[in-house]
Design a protein around this motif. Structure first.
Motif, PDB file in Angstrom:
ATOM      1  N   THR A  91      40.053  28.230  31.090  1.00  0.00           N
ATOM      2  CA  THR A  91      39.536  29.684  30.754  1.00  0.00           C
ATOM      3  C   THR A  91      41.251  30.472  30.989  1.00  0.00           C
ATOM      4  OG1 THR A  91      38.838  30.108  33.099  1.00  0.00           O
ATOM      5  CG2 THR A  91      37.586  29.808  32.026  1.00  0.00           C
ATOM      6  N   GLU A  92      40.609  31.364  29.492  1.00  0.00           N
ATOM      7  CA  GLU A  92      42.202  32.281  29.702  1.00  0.00           C
ATOM      8  C   GLU A  92      42.248  32.321  30.910  1.00  0.00           C
ATOM      9  OE1 GLU A  92      43.427  32.800  26.102  1.00  0.00           O
ATOM     10  OE2 GLU A  92      42.309  31.566  25.591  1.00  0.00           O
ATOM     11  N   PRO A  93      44.099  33.306  31.203  1.00  0.00           N
ATOM     12  CA  PRO A  93      45.583  33.289  32.407  1.00  0.00           C
ATOM     13  C   PRO A  93      44.532  34.937  32.189  1.00  0.00           C
ATOM     14  CG  PRO A  93      46.441  31.855  30.584  1.00  0.00           C
ATOM     15  CD  PRO A  93      45.183  32.158  30.244  1.00  0.00           C
ATOM     16  N   PRO A  94      45.029  35.087  33.273  1.00  0.00           N
ATOM     17  CA  PRO A  94      45.219  34.665  34.955  1.00  0.00           C
ATOM     18  C   PRO A  94      44.165  34.297  35.665  1.00  0.00           C
ATOM     19  CG  PRO A  94      45.219  37.127  34.955  1.00  0.00           C
ATOM     20  CD  PRO A  94      45.341  37.152  33.411  1.00  0.00           C
ATOM     21  N   ALA A  95      42.555  34.481  35.003  1.00  0.00           N
ATOM     22  CA  ALA A  95      41.855  33.684  35.443  1.00  0.00           C
ATOM     23  C   ALA A  95      41.203  32.729  34.863  1.00  0.00           C
ATOM     24  CB  ALA A  95      40.631  35.024  35.195  1.00  0.00           C
ATOM     25  N   LEU A  96      42.542  32.194  35.828  1.00  0.00           N
ATOM     26  CA  LEU A  96      41.710  30.613  35.340  1.00  0.00           C
ATOM     27  C   LEU A  96      40.946  29.924  36.462  1.00  0.00           C
ATOM     28  CD1 LEU A  96      45.562  29.806  35.045  1.00  0.00           C
ATOM     29  CD2 LEU A  96      43.926  30.454  33.399  1.00  0.00           C
ATOM     30  N   ILE A  97      40.561  30.346  37.334  1.00  0.00           N
ATOM     31  CA  ILE A  97      39.047  30.294  38.693  1.00  0.00           C
ATOM     32  C   ILE A  97      39.097  31.459  39.439  1.00  0.00           C
ATOM     33  CG2 ILE A  97      38.978  28.884  40.779  1.00  0.00           C
ATOM     34  CD1 ILE A  97      40.164  27.172  38.479  1.00  0.00           C
ATOM     35  N   VAL A  98      37.998  31.216  38.685  1.00  0.00           N
ATOM     36  CA  VAL A  98      36.796  32.791  39.960  1.00  0.00           C
ATOM     37  C   VAL A  98      36.397  32.344  40.497  1.00  0.00           C
ATOM     38  CG1 VAL A  98      35.326  34.107  38.827  1.00  0.00           C
ATOM     39  CG2 VAL A  98      37.056  32.953  37.160  1.00  0.00           C
TER      40      VAL A  98
END
Length: 194
Positions: A91-98
């Motif tokens: 996924t696009e940074p900064p939401a790489l892990i949700v």
């Protein structure tokens, strides 16, 4: 000069000529240049992006595992570099892990290790500044290529999380910034399925 003194001087000159010269300090590698000298960093040409926290910096652009075709995926090295772990996200940074619950699909992360022997990858995740909650994952290796560990990571709350990675005798840590569950990444990073 007496003969004995001349002989002692001659012996001293010979011994001085045969002695090993004092060691001069050679070039030393800084941690940055040591990483560059590592086979893991040989082709890494990324630019810093958001998504890491604590001791971890994520990058975009060509990562150290160029043969996997993941040039569009954000990536980060776990520490220490010698443990050989690199994480790739989709996924696009900064939401790489949700943040996600057990019923959610979680966030896809590919763990690559080129140093440790093949086996299951154990991960213990906890908030960076707390021992609990501790969430334990166990991922088998992909059938090919060697050293690839596809995973879906479920972390329940946003914030900075530390993931402790264990593969055989290799141990490393990586810090990930977990975005709130309401955050939805703009779009997945296009790349081949792994």
């Amino acid at each position: 000069m007496p003969r004995r003194t001349t002989a002692l001087i001659a012996i001293a000159i010979l011994l001085a000529g045969c002695a090993t010269p004092p060691a001069t300090p050679g070039p030393t590698l800084s941690s940055a240049s040591a990483a560059t000298a590592s086979p893991l960093a040989a082709v890494a040409t990324g630019s810093p992006v958001g998504g890491g926290c604590g001791t971890t910096q994520f990058f975009s652009g060509q990562g150290p595992d160029s043969s996997l075709g993941l040039a569009g995926n954000p990536w980060a090295r776990a520490q220490p570099d010698a443990a050989g772990f690199v994480a790739y996200t989709w996924t696009e940074p900064p939401a790489l892990i949700v943040a996600s619950g057990p019923q959610d699909p979680g966030t896809k992360v590919l763990w690559v290790n080129t140093v440790a022997p093949r086996g299951h990858l154990a991960i213990t995740a906890h908030p960076r500044d707390a021992a609990t909650p501790a969430i334990v994952f166990d991922f088998p290796p992909a059938s090919a290529p060697d050293g690839n560990y596809p995973s879906m990571i479920h972390l329940p709350t946003p914030g900075c999380w530390r993931l402790e990675l264990t593969l055989g005798a290799s141990h490393a840590t990586i810090d990930l910034l977990v975005a709130p569950a309401a955050s939805s990444p703009a779009s997945p990073v296009p790349s081949p399925s792994v």
